[in-house]
Design a protein around this motif. Structure first.
Motif, short mmCIF file in Angstrom:
data_model
loop_
_atom_site.label_atom_id
_atom_site.label_comp_id
_atom_site.label_asym_id
_atom_site.label_seq_id
_atom_site.Cartn_x
_atom_site.Cartn_y
_atom_site.Cartn_z
N THR A 1 0.84 -1.21 0.00
CA THR A 1 0.00 0.00 0.00
C THR A 1 0.86 1.25 0.00
O THR A 1 0.56 2.22 -0.69
N THR A 2 1.95 1.23 0.74
CA THR A 2 2.87 2.37 0.75
C THR A 2 3.46 2.60 -0.63
O THR A 2 3.61 3.75 -1.07
N LEU A 3 3.78 1.52 -1.33
CA LEU A 3 4.31 1.65 -2.69
C LEU A 3 3.25 2.08 -3.68
O LEU A 3 3.56 2.72 -4.70
N ALA A 4 1.98 1.77 -3.42
CA ALA A 4 0.90 2.13 -4.34
C ALA A 4 0.44 3.57 -4.16
O ALA A 4 -0.13 4.16 -5.10
N LEU A 5 0.65 4.16 -3.02
CA LEU A 5 0.17 5.53 -2.77
C LEU A 5 0.71 6.57 -3.76
O LEU A 5 -0.08 7.36 -4.28
N PRO A 6 2.00 6.61 -4.04
CA PRO A 6 2.47 7.61 -5.00
C PRO A 6 1.87 7.42 -6.40
O PRO A 6 1.59 8.40 -7.09
N THR A 7 1.64 6.18 -6.80
CA THR A 7 1.02 5.93 -8.09
C THR A 7 -0.41 6.45 -8.10
O THR A 7 -0.86 7.04 -9.10
N ALA A 8 -1.12 6.26 -7.01
CA ALA A 8 -2.50 6.75 -6.93
C ALA A 8 -2.53 8.28 -6.97
O ALA A 8 -3.40 8.87 -7.65
N VAL A 9 -1.61 8.92 -6.29
CA VAL A 9 -1.55 10.40 -6.32
C VAL A 9 -1.22 10.88 -7.73
O VAL A 9 -1.83 11.83 -8.24
N ARG A 10 -0.28 10.22 -8.39
CA ARG A 10 0.10 10.62 -9.75
C ARG A 10 -1.08 10.49 -10.69
O ARG A 10 -1.35 11.38 -11.49
N ARG A 11 -1.80 9.39 -10.60
CA ARG A 11 -2.95 9.21 -11.49
C ARG A 11 -4.06 10.21 -11.19
O ARG A 11 -4.73 10.67 -12.10
N MET B 1 9.73 -1.37 -8.93
CA MET B 1 8.89 -0.39 -9.63
C MET B 1 9.72 0.48 -10.55
O MET B 1 9.30 0.80 -11.67
N MET B 2 10.92 0.85 -10.12
CA MET B 2 11.78 1.67 -10.98
C MET B 2 12.22 0.88 -12.21
O MET B 2 12.26 1.43 -13.32
N ILE B 3 12.52 -0.39 -12.04
CA ILE B 3 12.94 -1.21 -13.17
C ILE B 3 11.77 -1.39 -14.15
O ILE B 3 11.96 -1.32 -15.36
N LEU B 4 10.56 -1.57 -13.62
CA LEU B 4 9.39 -1.74 -14.47
C LEU B 4 9.04 -0.47 -15.24
O LEU B 4 8.68 -0.53 -16.43
N THR B 5 9.13 0.67 -14.58
CA THR B 5 8.73 1.91 -15.24
C THR B 5 9.80 2.44 -16.19
O THR B 5 9.47 3.10 -17.17
#
Length: 149
Positions: A24-34, A143-147
Motif C-alpha cells: 500500500t505504501t508503494l501504491a500511494l504515489p502511483t495513486a496520487v500521480r494518477r 517499480m523503478m525497473i518496471l517503469t
C-alpha cells in the motif's frame, strides 16, 4: 527461533500485514500521480472524485494494516519474552544454593531483566522496521525497473 515458532499463526498474520502495508505504501504515489494526471485533465469532476476516493481507501488500508502489523509484532515479542523469563526463572530456581553463595542474586535478576528487555526491543519494533524497509526498498527498485528499464 524456537520461541517465535510457537506462535506461527501470529507470525503469519504479522507477515501478511507487513506485506500489505508495504504494498500500500508503494501504491500511494502511483495513486496520487494518477489523480493529478487524469483527474484534473478531465472536464468532469467525477474523475477526480473517484481518484480521491481510491486515495482515501488506500490511506485507510495503510493505517489498518500498519496498526495490525504493529499489534502482532509487539504481541509476539511480549509472549516470547514471557516464555523466556518463565524458563530462565525455573532454571535459576532449580540451581543449588552454592551457586547463590558465589553469585549475587540481585545481579542475576538485574541481568535477567536487562537481557530479556533487549531481546524484546530487538525482536519487536526493530526487526519489524528492518523487514518493512527491506520490502519497501525491493519494491521501489522493482517499480523503478518496471517503469524505466
Amino acid at each position: 527461533m524456537p520461541y517465535v515458532l510457537r506462535y506461527q499463526s501470529m507470525v503469519g498474520a504479522a507477515a501478511l500485514f507487513l506485506l500489505l502495508a508495504a504494498a500500500t505504501t508503494l501504491a500511494l504515489p502511483t495513486a496520487v500521480r494518477r489523480m493529478i494526471d487524469h483527474g484534473f485533465a478531465a472536464a468532469d469532476g467525477q474523475f477526480i472524485n473517484s481518484y480521491f476516493a481510491m486515495l482515501l481507501a488506500l490511506a485507510t488500508l495503510l493505517a489498518v494494516s500498519s496498526a495490525l502489523r504493529y499489534y502482532y509484532v509487539i504481541t509476539i515479542g511480549e509472549r516470547v519474552v514471557a516464555d523466556l523469563r518463565r524458563e530462565v526463572f525455573s532454571r535459576v530456581t532449580a540451581l543449588s544454593p552454592s551457586f547463590f553463595d558465589v553469585n549475587q542474586s540481585g545481579e542475576i535478576v538485574s541481568r535477567l531483566t536487562a537481557d530479556t528487555t533487549q531481546i524484546k526491543s530487538a525482536f519487536g519494533a526493530s526487526a519489524s522496521q528492518a523487514l518493512r524497509n527491506l520490502i519497501l526498498c525491493l519494491g521501489a527498485m522493482g517499480m523503478m525497473i518496471l517503469t524505466s528499464p
